[in-house]
Design a protein around this motif. Structure first.
Motif, mmCIF file in Angstrom:
data_model
loop_
_atom_site.group_PDB
_atom_site.id
_atom_site.type_symbol
_atom_site.label_atom_id
_atom_site.label_comp_id
_atom_site.label_asym_id
_atom_site.label_seq_id
_atom_site.Cartn_x
_atom_site.Cartn_y
_atom_site.Cartn_z
ATOM 1 N N ASP A 178 0.803 -1.214 0.000
ATOM 2 C CA ASP A 178 0.000 0.000 0.000
ATOM 3 C C ASP A 178 0.839 1.270 0.000
ATOM 4 N N ALA A 179 2.151 1.128 0.169
ATOM 5 C CA ALA A 179 2.999 2.309 0.256
ATOM 6 C C ALA A 179 2.903 3.132 -1.015
ATOM 7 N N ARG A 180 2.768 4.435 -0.880
ATOM 8 C CA ARG A 180 2.638 5.333 -2.027
ATOM 9 C C ARG A 180 3.898 5.281 -2.872
ATOM 10 N N ALA A 181 3.728 5.131 -4.175
ATOM 11 C CA ALA A 181 4.873 5.072 -5.081
ATOM 12 C C ALA A 181 5.571 6.422 -5.119
ATOM 13 N N ASN A 216 -12.194 8.782 -10.278
ATOM 14 C CA ASN A 216 -12.751 8.683 -8.936
ATOM 15 C C ASN A 216 -11.716 8.152 -7.946
ATOM 16 N N LYS A 217 -10.470 8.068 -8.375
ATOM 17 C CA LYS A 217 -9.383 7.646 -7.499
ATOM 18 C C LYS A 217 -8.326 8.741 -7.463
ATOM 19 N N VAL A 218 -7.439 8.660 -6.487
ATOM 20 C CA VAL A 218 -6.372 9.640 -6.384
ATOM 21 C C VAL A 218 -5.574 9.651 -7.685
ATOM 22 N N VAL A 219 -5.326 10.834 -8.215
ATOM 23 C CA VAL A 219 -4.639 10.918 -9.498
ATOM 24 C C VAL A 219 -3.828 12.199 -9.565
ATOM 25 N N ASP A 220 -2.777 12.171 -10.347
ATOM 26 C CA ASP A 220 -1.988 13.355 -10.628
ATOM 27 C C ASP A 220 -1.679 13.324 -12.108
ATOM 28 N N ARG A 254 3.588 -1.366 -7.518
ATOM 29 C CA ARG A 254 2.533 -1.880 -6.637
ATOM 30 C C ARG A 254 1.164 -1.579 -7.246
ATOM 31 N N LYS A 255 0.277 -0.859 -6.559
ATOM 32 C CA LYS A 255 -1.035 -0.588 -7.136
ATOM 33 C C LYS A 255 -1.092 0.778 -7.819
ATOM 34 N N TYR A 256 0.042 1.470 -7.888
ATOM 35 C CA TYR A 256 0.098 2.781 -8.536
ATOM 36 C C TYR A 256 0.550 2.629 -9.981
ATOM 37 N N VAL A 257 -0.173 3.296 -10.880
ATOM 38 C CA VAL A 257 0.099 3.167 -12.315
ATOM 39 C C VAL A 257 0.263 4.552 -12.928
ATOM 40 N N ARG A 258 1.337 4.733 -13.679
ATOM 41 C CA ARG A 258 1.554 5.941 -14.463
ATOM 42 C C ARG A 258 1.475 5.569 -15.939
ATOM 43 N N VAL A 259 0.536 6.173 -16.663
ATOM 44 C CA VAL A 259 0.475 6.004 -18.111
ATOM 45 C C VAL A 259 1.157 7.225 -18.712
ATOM 46 N N ILE A 268 -4.465 5.166 -9.009
ATOM 47 C CA ILE A 268 -4.409 3.941 -8.213
ATOM 48 C C ILE A 268 -5.238 2.887 -8.924
ATOM 49 N N PHE A 269 -4.621 1.778 -9.260
ATOM 50 C CA PHE A 269 -5.317 0.715 -9.978
ATOM 51 C C PHE A 269 -5.847 -0.277 -8.969
#
Length: 317
Positions: free
Chosen positions: A51-54, A106-110, A81-86, A124-125
């Protein structure tokens, strides 16, 4: 102590030392055992590490993962982990995107809408994800869709890009010049569209005294909303002579440019701070000239949830 007593004491001391050495040899792990134990521990990540933030470094260095429709546009996924950057970049003969026009999630995004060599969206995927983003190349665009419906198995890919579609630059309806320049869509250099007036005031009011900047009234004469602007300043005394140095003895360089991010509505006026701090301006400065380098009227639309905790009446919501 007699010679016999000294001999017995020495013998007992030697026996104790040998015994401890044997015990240490029996209990100390070998180098191979230590390596195996360490490897086994690292191979089993905890729920907390999942769960740690990428971090930015992790996302940058993650290997490329192909996503459907991405190869045709120079786009890949970086998964940590569950964080995805396209990310879409200048690669394999494909140019980097000019911008990201719309982001819905609807999820945390940047996201980084405009870059020198790349544009990306982070999310977050996880189950429940609903996210779309429109990547723009000139007058063409592709929409990225990422979905993971609740109660379903994990999808086989991290989203997909749709087919190439036509894109109308949002500045064109205003008939403004400078539309669609590479990497800087909707930026203009027509100084007549904006009028600057120095008010001899310093603001904003909530800034520390040494951080207050000269206030300018900016009149937006265009029919477009102004989002960002970049300008340089020149300082003059009461006799019209240019003031070359600040109060610290450092020169005001003609090339100094100051950027400002504030929305100014069409046909509206607003006071904004520009330039160096109040403490840097000598009292001899009586006039400031502004040279507008460029401004932007394109504010990419974005609607997403960030990791913020709302508090009301002392209770966390």
């Amino acid at each position: 102590m007699t010679p016999l007593s000294r001999w017995l004491a020495a013998l007992m001391s030697t026996m104790v030392a040998v015994g401890c050495g044997d015990q240490a040899a029996r209990t100390a792990p070998t180098a191979g055992e230590t390596a195996a134990a360490t490897t086994g521990s690292a191979a089993t990540p905890t729920a907390q590490s999942d769960d740690a933030r990428a971090t930015e470094k992790e996302l940058e260095q993650a290997p490329d993962t192909e996503i459907p429709g991405g190869k045709e546009a120079g786009c890949v996924a970086h998964v940590v982990r569950k964080y995805v950057r396209v990310i879409c970049s200048a690669r394999d003969g494909h140019p980097a995107p000019d911008a990201i026009d719309k982001v819905r999630s609807n999820k945390v995004v940047d996201y980084k809408g405009v870059g020198e060599q790349a544009a990306y969206v982070d999310t977050i995927f996880e189950p429940g994800l609903e996210m779309t983003a429109t990547f723009v190349w000139g007058d063409k665009a592709r929409e990225l869709t990422m979905r993971w419906p609740d109660g379903t198995p994990k999808p086989s890919s991290y989203g997909a890009f749709g087919p190439e579609t036509a894109f109308t630059n949002p500045c064109k309806p205003h008939g403004l010049p400078g539309v669609g320049s590479k990497g800087s869509p909707c930026r203009f250099k027509d100084g007549a569209m904006l009028k600057f007036s120095w008010s001899n005031e310093f603001g904003p009011d909530d800034a520390a005294p040494e951080k207050k900047k000269p206030l300018f009234e900016v009149e937006n004469r265009s029919t477009a909303k102004i989002v960002t602007l970049t300008a340089s300043l020149a300082f003059f005394d009461g006799a019209g002579k240019r003031v070359e140095q600040d109060t610290r003895g450092e020169p005001f360089r003609p090339t100094d440019a100051y950027s400002y991010d504030r929305q100014i509505k069409p046909k509206a006026k607003m006071k904004i701070p520009l330039g160096p701090e109040k403490t840097r301006l000598p009292d001899t400065v009586k006039r400031i000239e502004v040279t507008l380098h460029e401004f932007s009227g394109w504010d990419p639309e974005a609607s997403f949830v960030r990791e913020k905790t709302a508090e009301k009446d002392g209770e966390k919501k």
